[in-house]
Design an enzyme around this catalytic site. Sequence first.
Site, short mmCIF file in Angstrom:
data_model
loop_
_atom_site.label_atom_id
_atom_site.label_comp_id
_atom_site.label_asym_id
_atom_site.label_seq_id
_atom_site.Cartn_x
_atom_site.Cartn_y
_atom_site.Cartn_z
N HIS A 505 0.88 -1.26 0.08
CA HIS A 505 0.22 -0.08 -0.03
C HIS A 505 1.00 1.17 -0.14
O HIS A 505 0.77 2.05 -0.84
CB HIS A 505 -0.74 -0.13 1.29
CG HIS A 505 -1.82 1.25 1.33
ND1 HIS A 505 -3.23 1.08 1.28
CD2 HIS A 505 -1.53 2.64 1.70
CE1 HIS A 505 -3.52 2.41 1.48
NE2 HIS A 505 -2.53 3.25 1.45
N GLU A 506 1.91 1.30 0.95
CA GLU A 506 2.57 2.49 1.11
C GLU A 506 3.68 2.74 -0.17
O GLU A 506 3.74 3.47 -0.76
CB GLU A 506 3.52 2.48 2.27
CG GLU A 506 2.56 2.54 3.68
CD GLU A 506 1.37 3.83 3.67
OE1 GLU A 506 1.64 4.65 2.91
OE2 GLU A 506 0.51 3.23 4.28
N HIS A 512 3.36 6.77 -6.68
CA HIS A 512 2.48 7.91 -7.02
C HIS A 512 3.48 9.36 -7.14
O HIS A 512 3.47 10.20 -7.93
CB HIS A 512 1.26 8.21 -6.33
CG HIS A 512 0.15 8.80 -6.88
ND1 HIS A 512 -0.72 9.18 -5.96
CD2 HIS A 512 -0.02 9.47 -8.07
CE1 HIS A 512 -1.69 9.94 -6.91
NE2 HIS A 512 -1.05 10.10 -8.13
#
Lengths: 719, 251
Positions: A505-506, A512
């Site tokens: 997730h991180e 991004h």
Amino acid sequence: MKKLFIIATVALFAACQTQKDQTEMQAVENPFYVEWDTPFGAPPFSQIKDEHYKPAFEKGMKDNLAEIDAIVNNPEAPTFENTLEELERVGKLLTKVQRVFYNLTGSNTNPKMQELERELSPLISAHYDKITLNAGLFKRIEAIWQSRESLGLNKEQLKLLKDTRKQFVRSGALLNEEEKAQITKINTEISELTTAFGQNLLAETNGFELVLDSTDLDGLSESIIAAAAESATQKMEKAETEEEKAKYKDKYVFTPHRSSMYPFLTESNRRDLREQLYKAYVQRGDNDNATDNKEITAKIAKLRAERAKLMGYETHAHFVLEERMLKTPEEVYDLLMQLWKPALERAKVEVADMQAVVDAEGKDFEIAGWDWWQYSEKVRKAKYDLDEAAIQPYLSLDNVLNGVFATTNKLWGLTYTEIFDVEVYHPDARVWEVKDKDGSHLGIFIGDYFTRSNKRGGAWMSSFKGQSNLDGRKRPIVVNVCNFPAPIGDAPSLLTFEHVTTLFHEFGHAMHGIMTDVTYGSMSGTSGPRDFTEFPAQLLEHWASEPEILKTFATHYETGEVIPDELIAKLLKASKFNQGFANTEYLAASLLDMDWHTIKADEELKDADAFEKASLDKIGLIDEIAPRYRSTYFAHIFSGGYAAGYYGYVHSAVLDSDAFEAFKETGDVFNPELAAKLRKYVYEKGSTEEAKDLYVQFRGREPEIDALLKVRGLDGSME
Amino acid sequence: MIMRFLFPFIFLSILCLSFRAQSHPEDELIIREIEEGQLEVQDQQVSAEYAAALKRQRIRKLSAMPWYEKFFVFVKAGIEHIIPKGLDHILFVLGLFFSSLILGSLLWQVSAFTLAHTITLAVAALGIVQAPAGIVEPLIALSIVWVAAENCIFKEASKWRPFVVFSFGLLHGLGFASVLSEYGLPQGNLVPSLLAFNIGVEVGQLIVLVVAALLVWFIRDKSWYRKRVQIPASIMIALVGLFWFVERVFL
């Protein structure tokens, strides 16, 4: 004599030398004031001392305001270049010190920094308010906005102009003086109320404690008992009177903080004590005492509605959602209600499952809220039996990192090299250079994975350096901070599957921040709307639980054996456990948030309890579940910036499930064509286009909810 | 506006529900404190964690190096653990040096010492033997006293002295092993790194002997050498060793 002369000369020379050194030292004393001539422009952490922050913040704010004044007072007519692009360039010192300071107060803090954090936060808020309310600055921006058609701006420039102007407008820049004064008055009132809300809540949370004797610990495991004993010792040390000290002597303390409460609710066999602690938690701010939040809650909601009306919006939710991917309250309600029914039904099944356990134990009570943790754990053991200890040896941190690196390599061709010439703030922070498919430098990734006593709980992504192409190509330095257990001795750090999901997730957020490629820094990376930015992070989690991918990295750290299929199957089944509860409590809170922020300015508001009850009755929430946050302790919306925004998590989840489904539809989870689109329209674009447009360009259609229902086991498949 | 000027922070709660905070930092503070309670930082724990992390970092750096760099690093570490860090080993070697000026005898002693500490360093570093520092360190101090005292009593080193020195060497090896394990050995290249470390230790030892030999080169044949140099030096060494013993056991 001659000898003496020589000695004197040498001494004098030496003295001059030290003098010169000292002046030089003063000039470079504060490392924030100089250009960082370091590899990749990383902060020179070893030179930064605690005492450098405050002066740098003060100078940073002062410089920033002077720079803004220079833009406003520019005698030339306002242009995109001399106003908006200049705004991108100002505040460099402030940004520099802010990035380092706020990263470190989270991941490597000390009492001095904690104190400074408290001292600075109102000053920083006030500083940014000064910029937003600068009428001269808005005048220039508005002039450019009015002539935007004739300026030949490109898409990204137009979006920057639009977003910037909107932020001024949303602060009231277009209102007349009288209205502006009203807005300021309302803002001041709201700000006082939200501060009071937070303080009350803090007092209520810290005010309750369950002080137990050694005879009250039935069912609790050793580590939980030790922690409770430790917190009693700490309270004893802090106590000022002997009487108070005696209260904690040889006792065990539990509090309504989640880290203390959840283990107790799960393990304690004392139903009466579970009830006490649970009720204390859900009654916070609702005790009709000096720190009661009911009236404050209603007042805040009312004032927000009034402000929205003044600004020309129907409700506060309309005002907030204008900036989001879902644009109207109707869209939000629609999404939440689509999930609500299946979630609630699933929760009811879970209650029945737990009641069956109670009955089988020969006990005579009906499942209540304070039983949920204990009995869901019993159901989990029976139905989803998953031995974490059997899985962990397959999930060493290095293996999982290789897994996430390989995943992004297959998707986008990125490569990672661990490097050691970039300074870090703690020796557990590791640094990788990320290179693009063609071998060019893309960014720096810092991974700070192990838990430690001066690090905040949870996991997050942040950055030490942003990306921009305005004055040359600037690539970012991004950090992931997690709280995985540090290795003991020479053994590697072994993760749970939940940790693996967190890491992916991180890392999604990091992607991004790293792949982003925009001209203007303020629109780069994760700067998009809140109901969109979790999407790139949550999306990457899907690859972690794909059996084929799991098998490529989950190999036993000692034997090298690949994780067996049956373990994977158990793992995936367990991920659907207790989803009825998790979704129901979350959706109830999201709907409550929306209800509070769709009231009209002239609406008669009863007290917060009645409002909340009506809201929850309407959707038919069952007594066994409380909303994840009840109104009187819903700090995210009444103290933080999440008003009409708590739904954002699930909206991002709709997107990520739907997006991963696109890969599955092609039969190849690494489908190169889709991966390229994903990069181009999602990971690279930042907020340079409307989030919905970006999604549609990637997916070829608008998002649909079905994939999410399947992922969460809410599609009826679990019965 | 805040959104534009405040860079985003992303937090993730335990349930993988993450949220971005673009609000005022003071809101963030409040929410965090309510959710988690205030973070209490304890200096002692922080520095213990830091030391452990430092060791992990060193091992990571080492394992990323090519073999020749790694070899060099461990040779250097070995030398450093004699000069300047291994004062007790320097004194022991000097104790041997002051026992005899006959090259042959000295060579025997030094070889016995080297062989012995190589053996124990290896078995301890490979995890075969573990010796508590609380016992090894005082014994090392005593071994210094022993060799120095012997120098004062006997004019020439006795025949069985190499065997005594050998057993002391076993002790010193255990001492090296404990500093080496604090330093951190790479899992992958255990044996080569051990070898390199050992080479470093030998180099350090040789430097001590050569310097000592150079210093006494012109006076070693004087009639007063034993009375004015060998015995006083040995007494000094013994006293220091004794002091260390007391310090390591009682202080």
